[in-house]
Design a protein around this motif. Structure first.
Motif, mmCIF file in Angstrom:
data_model
loop_
_atom_site.group_PDB
_atom_site.id
_atom_site.type_symbol
_atom_site.label_atom_id
_atom_site.label_comp_id
_atom_site.label_asym_id
_atom_site.label_seq_id
_atom_site.Cartn_x
_atom_site.Cartn_y
_atom_site.Cartn_z
ATOM 1 N N ARG A 20 0.839 -1.204 0.000
ATOM 2 C CA ARG A 20 0.000 0.000 0.000
ATOM 3 C C ARG A 20 0.869 1.246 0.000
ATOM 4 N N ALA A 21 0.360 2.264 -0.658
ATOM 5 C CA ALA A 21 1.053 3.552 -0.689
ATOM 6 C C ALA A 21 0.030 4.658 -0.448
ATOM 7 N N VAL A 22 0.498 5.720 0.157
ATOM 8 C CA VAL A 22 -0.335 6.893 0.409
ATOM 9 C C VAL A 22 0.092 7.981 -0.563
ATOM 10 N N ILE A 23 -0.875 8.481 -1.355
ATOM 11 C CA ILE A 23 -0.615 9.540 -2.322
ATOM 12 C C ILE A 23 -1.265 10.811 -1.795
ATOM 13 N N GLU A 24 -0.482 11.888 -1.731
ATOM 14 C CA GLU A 24 -0.998 13.168 -1.222
ATOM 15 C C GLU A 24 -0.556 14.308 -2.119
ATOM 16 N N TRP A 25 -1.406 15.300 -2.238
ATOM 17 C CA TRP A 25 -1.072 16.530 -2.941
ATOM 18 C C TRP A 25 -0.470 17.501 -1.935
ATOM 19 N N ASP A 26 0.684 18.043 -2.242
ATOM 20 C CA ASP A 26 1.343 19.022 -1.371
ATOM 21 C C ASP A 26 1.133 20.406 -1.979
ATOM 22 N N GLU A 27 0.301 21.166 -1.353
ATOM 23 C CA GLU A 27 -0.057 22.499 -1.861
ATOM 24 C C GLU A 27 1.153 23.429 -1.926
ATOM 25 N N GLU A 28 2.036 23.330 -0.927
ATOM 26 C CA GLU A 28 3.187 24.234 -0.873
ATOM 27 C C GLU A 28 4.171 23.988 -2.023
ATOM 28 N N SER A 29 4.489 22.722 -2.273
ATOM 29 C CA SER A 29 5.454 22.418 -3.335
ATOM 30 C C SER A 29 4.784 22.157 -4.689
ATOM 31 N N GLN A 30 3.463 22.091 -4.686
ATOM 32 C CA GLN A 30 2.697 21.848 -5.910
ATOM 33 C C GLN A 30 3.102 20.539 -6.593
ATOM 34 N N THR A 31 3.315 19.493 -5.777
ATOM 35 C CA THR A 31 3.661 18.170 -6.288
ATOM 36 C C THR A 31 2.890 17.107 -5.503
ATOM 37 N N TYR A 32 2.853 15.911 -6.068
ATOM 38 C CA TYR A 32 2.276 14.765 -5.375
ATOM 39 C C TYR A 32 3.395 14.035 -4.640
ATOM 40 N N SER A 33 3.086 13.566 -3.443
ATOM 41 C CA SER A 33 4.034 12.716 -2.725
ATOM 42 C C SER A 33 3.438 11.322 -2.636
ATOM 43 N N ALA A 34 4.306 10.331 -2.656
ATOM 44 C CA ALA A 34 3.892 8.935 -2.535
ATOM 45 C C ALA A 34 4.751 8.307 -1.443
ATOM 46 N N THR A 35 4.102 7.719 -0.442
ATOM 47 C CA THR A 35 4.797 7.155 0.709
ATOM 48 C C THR A 35 4.309 5.738 0.964
ATOM 49 N N CYS A 36 5.233 4.865 1.318
ATOM 50 C CA CYS A 36 4.902 3.477 1.625
ATOM 51 C C CYS A 36 5.179 3.206 3.104
ATOM 52 N N PRO A 37 4.148 3.274 3.956
ATOM 53 C CA PRO A 37 4.348 3.043 5.390
ATOM 54 C C PRO A 37 4.845 1.630 5.696
ATOM 55 N N GLU A 38 4.498 0.656 4.855
ATOM 56 C CA GLU A 38 4.873 -0.738 5.106
ATOM 57 C C GLU A 38 6.363 -0.995 4.897
ATOM 58 N N LEU A 39 7.042 -0.119 4.185
ATOM 59 C CA LEU A 39 8.468 -0.291 3.914
ATOM 60 C C LEU A 39 9.257 0.884 4.481
ATOM 61 N N ASN A 40 9.156 1.055 5.786
ATOM 62 C CA ASN A 40 9.915 2.076 6.508
ATOM 63 C C ASN A 40 9.661 3.490 5.974
ATOM 64 N N PHE A 41 8.469 3.729 5.498
ATOM 65 C CA PHE A 41 8.042 5.039 5.012
ATOM 66 C C PHE A 41 8.901 5.557 3.863
ATOM 67 N N VAL A 42 9.394 4.648 3.012
ATOM 68 C CA VAL A 42 10.113 5.091 1.818
ATOM 69 C C VAL A 42 9.144 5.948 1.011
ATOM 70 N N SER A 43 9.645 7.036 0.419
ATOM 71 C CA SER A 43 8.744 7.947 -0.275
ATOM 72 C C SER A 43 9.425 8.591 -1.467
ATOM 73 N N SER A 44 8.596 9.211 -2.289
ATOM 74 C CA SER A 44 9.075 9.931 -3.454
ATOM 75 C C SER A 44 8.025 10.978 -3.813
ATOM 76 N N PHE A 45 8.240 11.658 -4.925
ATOM 77 C CA PHE A 45 7.289 12.682 -5.343
ATOM 78 C C PHE A 45 7.284 12.779 -6.861
ATOM 79 N N GLY A 46 6.323 13.540 -7.392
ATOM 80 C CA GLY A 46 6.247 13.764 -8.829
ATOM 81 C C GLY A 46 5.236 14.850 -9.150
#
Length: 69
Positions: A4-30
């Motif tokens: 599972r991954a959590v996808i969020e819109w970041d208003e400040e940076s105007q990008t989407y973030s994607a985070t995987c809580p199941e794998l030590n919160f590894v994350s990225s953006f786009g």
């Protein structure tokens, strides 16, 4: 493998973030959801990639073991 991954819109940076809580919160953006998901997949693959043997070799008194989880 399905995770599972959590996808969020970041208003400040105007990008989407994607985070995987199941794998030590590894994350990225786009800039798009698809970019964020693709970048997260790359990050997960790097996280799960085995450490090359040349990094484990050396003259120190270390012991390398393998663990099955």
């Amino acid at each position: 493998m399905i995770i599972r991954a959590v996808i969020e819109w970041d208003e400040e940076s105007q990008t989407y973030s994607a985070t995987c809580p199941e794998l030590n919160f590894v994350s990225s953006f786009g800039d798009t959801k698809d970019d964020a998901i693709a970048n997260l997949k790359d990050a997960i693959q790097l996280l799960l990639k085995p450490i090359p043997d040349e990094f484990l070799e050396g003259n120190s008194s270390k012991e390398v073991i393998e663990l099955a989880l």
